[in-house]
Design an enzyme around this catalytic site. Structure first.
Site, PDB file in Angstrom:
ATOM      1  N   TRP A 183       0.848  -1.199   0.000  1.00 33.43           N
ATOM      2  CA  TRP A 183       0.000   0.000   0.000  1.00 33.43           C
ATOM      3  C   TRP A 183       0.885   1.252   0.000  1.00 33.43           C
ATOM      4  CZ3 TRP A 183      -2.270   2.496   4.911  1.00 33.43           C
ATOM      5  CH2 TRP A 183      -3.148   3.532   4.568  1.00 33.43           C
ATOM      6  N   ASP A 242       1.194  -8.740  -0.663  1.00 32.32           N
ATOM      7  CA  ASP A 242      -0.177  -8.212  -0.655  1.00 32.32           C
ATOM      8  C   ASP A 242      -0.247  -6.942  -1.493  1.00 32.32           C
ATOM      9  OD1 ASP A 242      -2.910  -8.206   1.150  1.00 32.32           O
ATOM     10  OD2 ASP A 242      -2.231  -6.166   0.709  1.00 32.32           O
ATOM     11  N   TYR A 279      -4.086   0.043  -5.507  1.00 31.58           N
ATOM     12  CA  TYR A 279      -2.722   0.511  -5.271  1.00 31.58           C
ATOM     13  C   TYR A 279      -2.032   0.928  -6.569  1.00 31.58           C
ATOM     14  CZ  TYR A 279      -3.278  -2.014  -0.791  1.00 31.58           C
ATOM     15  OH  TYR A 279      -3.706  -2.496   0.418  1.00 31.58           O
ATOM     16  N   LYS A 302      -6.931  -7.275  -4.504  1.00 35.86           N
ATOM     17  CA  LYS A 302      -8.254  -6.863  -4.011  1.00 35.86           C
ATOM     18  C   LYS A 302      -9.080  -6.205  -5.100  1.00 35.86           C
ATOM     19  CE  LYS A 302      -5.839  -5.741   0.279  1.00 35.86           C
ATOM     20  NZ  LYS A 302      -4.491  -5.576  -0.308  1.00 35.86           N
ATOM     21  N   HIS A 334     -12.233  -4.993  -1.238  1.00 39.89           N
ATOM     22  CA  HIS A 334     -11.340  -4.055  -0.542  1.00 39.89           C
ATOM     23  C   HIS A 334     -12.022  -3.326   0.615  1.00 39.89           C
ATOM     24  CE1 HIS A 334      -7.433  -1.600  -1.351  1.00 39.89           C
ATOM     25  NE2 HIS A 334      -7.644  -1.778  -0.072  1.00 39.89           N
ATOM     26  N   ASN A 362     -11.679  -4.612   5.687  1.00 35.13           N
ATOM     27  CA  ASN A 362     -12.367  -3.491   6.338  1.00 35.13           C
ATOM     28  C   ASN A 362     -13.820  -3.798   6.692  1.00 35.13           C
ATOM     29  OD1 ASN A 362     -10.201  -1.332   6.191  1.00 35.13           O
ATOM     30  ND2 ASN A 362     -10.386  -1.853   4.014  1.00 35.13           N
ATOM     31  N   SER A 413      -1.335  -2.068   8.412  1.00 38.85           N
ATOM     32  CA  SER A 413      -0.788  -0.960   9.220  1.00 38.85           C
ATOM     33  C   SER A 413      -0.423  -1.425  10.631  1.00 38.85           C
ATOM     34  CB  SER A 413      -1.769   0.210   9.294  1.00 38.85           C
ATOM     35  OG  SER A 413      -2.007   0.763   8.028  1.00 38.85           O
ATOM     36  N   LEU A 418       2.132  -1.042  12.224  1.00 38.46           N
ATOM     37  CA  LEU A 418       2.925  -0.005  12.892  1.00 38.46           C
ATOM     38  C   LEU A 418       2.171   1.320  12.904  1.00 38.46           C
ATOM     39  CD1 LEU A 418       6.369  -0.818  11.202  1.00 38.46           C
ATOM     40  CD2 LEU A 418       5.365  -1.816  13.272  1.00 38.46           C
ATOM     41  N   ASN A 451      11.744  -6.036   9.801  1.00 42.30           N
ATOM     42  CA  ASN A 451      10.335  -6.338  10.091  1.00 42.30           C
ATOM     43  C   ASN A 451      10.035  -7.827  10.063  1.00 42.30           C
ATOM     44  OD1 ASN A 451       9.735  -3.607  10.362  1.00 42.30           O
ATOM     45  ND2 ASN A 451       8.926  -3.388   8.290  1.00 42.30           N
TER      46      ASN A 451
END
Length: 272
Positions: free
Chosen positions: A24, A48, A53, A78, A111, A150, A198, A200, A250
């Protein structure tokens, strides 16, 4: 690194690597290509992306150029949030798979339950229409699993009540201090894997002093503790970075947070 090779198992038996590399907000072209290649070289096997995007072509090219056998990789994309009809869903899937050029996708998601310019509006009927196309694509083997993003409890309930296949995954915004407990609990009760995007908080957690105190105890970074927290909650994290050392960092999360430290992270409030 075992965290990159360990897997969750979806309700249909398909395995999915426990950490995904998110794309993203990474622009199409060299930034996406280089980031995905760096992630694959670092051992990530789960990428992903999304039609929205605008970087599917670069993701696909990076995957093909990596030389890694396709069957060793897990690719998610998506259907745009604005698409709420059957014809639009079919066209969106065809466009995504053409741009990726990787054969069947591993996970295809709605999405969002509403268009981005009308957040919270009611599109339950449209989501059901789109989902029935997803079920066709799944039955045809054009995608190995299907899910949503979502979606909250009411969105999931209306979809499940009117269709045949329960979503295999629900990708939601999930990080320390923002854990969406109702949606997470409902998803787990229905054997829907929760993926956390997200993890982080788009970088806002990195200056959190409470997490830093915990991270120092393990000799780890705030990012590593934040990502590890999701894994210990059986949430699939999707960290994103364009910086090679952070992409590798990460994924270096093969340590165990104590129950006490997990509880301390549970108690934090992100203020959102």
């Amino acid at each position: 690194m075992p965290a990159l090779t360990d897997t969750f198992t979806l309700s249909n038996g398909v395995t999915i690597p426990k950490i995904g590399f998110g794309t993203w907000q990474i622009p199409d072209g060299s930034e996406t290509y280089d980031s995905v290649r760096t992630a694959l070289d670092a051992g990530y096997r789960h990428i992903d992306t999304a039609r929205a995007y605008g970087n599917e072509a670069s993701v696909g090219r990076a995957v093909r150029d990596s030389g890694i056998p396709r069957e060793e990789l897990f690719i998610t994309t998506k259907c745009p949030a604005e698409v709420k009809d059957a014809d639009g869903a079919r066209h969106a899937f065809d466009r995504s798979t053409a741009l990726l050029d990787l054969g069947p996708v591993d996970l295809y998601l709605i999405h969002a339950p509403w268009p981005w310019n009308a957040i919270g509006s009611d599109h339950r009927a449209g989501n059901i229409e789109v989902w029935k196309v997803f079920e066709e694509l799944y039955e045809q083997g054009r995608t190995r699993s299907i899910g949503v993003s979502n979606f909250e409890v009411a969105d999931l309930e209306s979809l499940i009540d009117a269709t045949e296949v329960v979503p295999h995954a629900n990708q939601i915004r999930w990080f320390v201090g923002n854990t969406q407990p109702e949606t997470t609990e409902y998803s787990k009760e229905h054997d829907i894997l929760v993926e956390g995007y997200s993890p982080l908080a788009t970088g806002r957690l990195l200056d959190n002093r409470d997490i830093k105190e915990i991270a120092d105890k393990y000799g780890k970074s705030v990012a590593q503790v934040s990502i590890r927290y999701l894994l210990q909650k059986d949430i699939l994290p999707l960290p994103k970075s364009t910086t090679p050392e952070r992409i590798r960092e990460n994924a270096d999360v093969d340590f165990e947070l104590s129950a006490e430290d997990v509880a301390a992270l549970d108690a934090l409030d992100s203020g959102e």
